[in-house]
Design a protein around this motif. Structure first.
Motif, PDB file in Angstrom:
ATOM      1  N   GLU A  16       0.821  -1.206   0.000  1.00 42.90           N
ATOM      2  CA  GLU A  16       0.000   0.000   0.000  1.00 42.90           C
ATOM      3  C   GLU A  16       0.855   1.257   0.000  1.00 42.90           C
ATOM      4  O   GLU A  16       1.794   1.363   0.783  1.00 42.90           O
ATOM      5  N   SER A  36       2.688   8.434  11.800  1.00 38.77           N
ATOM      6  CA  SER A  36       2.445   7.201  12.555  1.00 38.77           C
ATOM      7  C   SER A  36       0.964   7.041  12.857  1.00 38.77           C
ATOM      8  O   SER A  36       0.396   5.961  12.707  1.00 38.77           O
ATOM      9  N   VAL A  39      -0.903   5.723   9.801  1.00 36.40           N
ATOM     10  CA  VAL A  39      -0.801   4.288   9.466  1.00 36.40           C
ATOM     11  C   VAL A  39      -1.399   3.405  10.563  1.00 36.40           C
ATOM     12  O   VAL A  39      -1.915   2.327  10.277  1.00 36.40           O
ATOM     13  N   ARG A  42      -5.108   3.426  10.003  1.00 34.73           N
ATOM     14  CA  ARG A  42      -5.454   2.625   8.818  1.00 34.73           C
ATOM     15  C   ARG A  42      -5.236   1.135   9.039  1.00 34.73           C
ATOM     16  O   ARG A  42      -5.452   0.341   8.137  1.00 34.73           O
ATOM     17  N   MET A  44      -2.396  -0.330   9.430  1.00 34.43           N
ATOM     18  CA  MET A  44      -1.173  -0.814   8.786  1.00 34.43           C
ATOM     19  C   MET A  44      -0.057  -1.069   9.797  1.00 34.43           C
ATOM     20  O   MET A  44       0.927  -1.744   9.492  1.00 34.43           O
ATOM     21  N   VAL A  81       4.919  -3.527  12.533  1.00 36.35           N
ATOM     22  CA  VAL A  81       4.212  -3.354  11.257  1.00 36.35           C
ATOM     23  C   VAL A  81       3.195  -4.473  11.050  1.00 36.35           C
ATOM     24  O   VAL A  81       3.480  -5.642  11.307  1.00 36.35           O
ATOM     25  N   VAL A  87       4.467   5.539   3.101  1.00 38.77           N
ATOM     26  CA  VAL A  87       3.805   6.830   3.045  1.00 38.77           C
ATOM     27  C   VAL A  87       4.771   7.780   2.361  1.00 38.77           C
ATOM     28  O   VAL A  87       5.871   8.032   2.860  1.00 38.77           O
ATOM     29  N   LEU A 116       7.037   0.952   5.716  1.00 38.88           N
ATOM     30  CA  LEU A 116       6.510  -0.062   6.629  1.00 38.88           C
ATOM     31  C   LEU A 116       7.042  -1.400   6.148  1.00 38.88           C
ATOM     32  O   LEU A 116       6.547  -1.961   5.163  1.00 38.88           O
TER      33      LEU A 116
END
Lengths: 169, 94
Positions: A16, A36, A39, A42, A44, A81, A87, A116
């Protein structure tokens, strides 16, 4: 935050990419904290990701001055992770990071690629491909002139696909 | 075969990138040496039997019994030829 939205790249083998355009941050801690949160929200990364990446950046700085572009590639250990990705951030104003392998040499970066990494060989190729991209003129110009998050992602995708496309060496 | 060790925090990302590049450059010149990549916490197991250490992080106060080279040029490509020359010299190659 309306102009700081993010776009999820089309699934590239489960990888992603979130792109942020002309993102604003006071300093690297502020930036790493907000990225941070993004993610983590989300799904992730785990809650522990935030502290881990802040600490890791202070111990092992990731500022990288290339010939035409200075970037930072903050990342941390795989155990924080949940899903691999990146990102990609084009900053509105440069943020000061510390030069990799230095104690305190500052690097003003305009692009941040927060990685990640969850222990896959493919992501290693991804990083190598990203490093190659940063040594080229054209993709950097394309990032500079990007008008949207989609533009940023379309510049990055060939490099991501190169990696996830099964390249072996 | 001479052993070159490159370390970064996890030994997974940046040091692996450096090792791949260094190994390709060594192979292109037919030099009998190999670069491995390790996490920084494994350094103690490697320092005493490597020819050159390529460092990617600051603040490590350990004394290396071998030459130490900054790995940054192999990541960014800036100053890489000079760094590779430094590596060859440290390996005792021309």
């Amino acid at each position: 935050m309306a102009d700081q939205g993010q776009v999820l790249a089309p699934e590239a083998s489960g990888y992603e990419i979130l792109a942020l355009l002309d993102y604003e941050a006071e300093n690297k801690e502020d930036l790493l904290t907000s990225l941070s949160r993004l993610v983590i929200e989300r799904g992730m990364a785990k809650e522990s990701f935030e502290q881990a990446i802040l600490q890791r950046e202070s111990e092992y700085p990731t500022g990288l001055p290339f010939e035409h572009i200075s970037i930072a590639i903050p990342h941390t250990y795989p155990e924080h992770v949940l899903r691999p990705g990146m990102v990609a951030v084009r900053l509105k104003k440069p943020v000061t990071f510390t030069l990799m392998a230095s104690e305190d040499t500052p690097v003003e970066v305009r692009y941040v690629f927060m990685l990640l990494i969850n222990n896959s060989e493919k992501q290693l190729f991804m990083l190598q491909s990203l490093m190659e991209m940063c040594q080229l003129d054209d993709p950097i110009k394309a990032l500079d002139s990007a008008q949207s998050q989609e533009d940023i992602i379309s510049v990055l995708m060939p490099y991501i696909n190169k990696l996830t496309g099964g390249e072996t060496k | 075969m001479k052993k070159i060790v490159c370390a970064c925090a996890a030994g997974a990302a940046t040091s692996a990138t450096v090792a791949t590049k260094v190994n390709k450059m060594l192979a292109d010149r037919g030099i009998d040496a190999k670069c491995i990549h390790i996490p920084s916490y494994d350094i103690q197991y490697h320092v005493n039997n490597c020819a050159v250490f390529i460092s990617l992080f600051p603040g490590d106060k350990r004394k290396f019994p071998c030459p130490v080279i900054n790995g940054l040029p192999f990541v960014t490509g800036v100053g890489m030829d000079a760094a590779f020359q430094q590596l060859l010299t440290a390996l005792g190659e021309k």
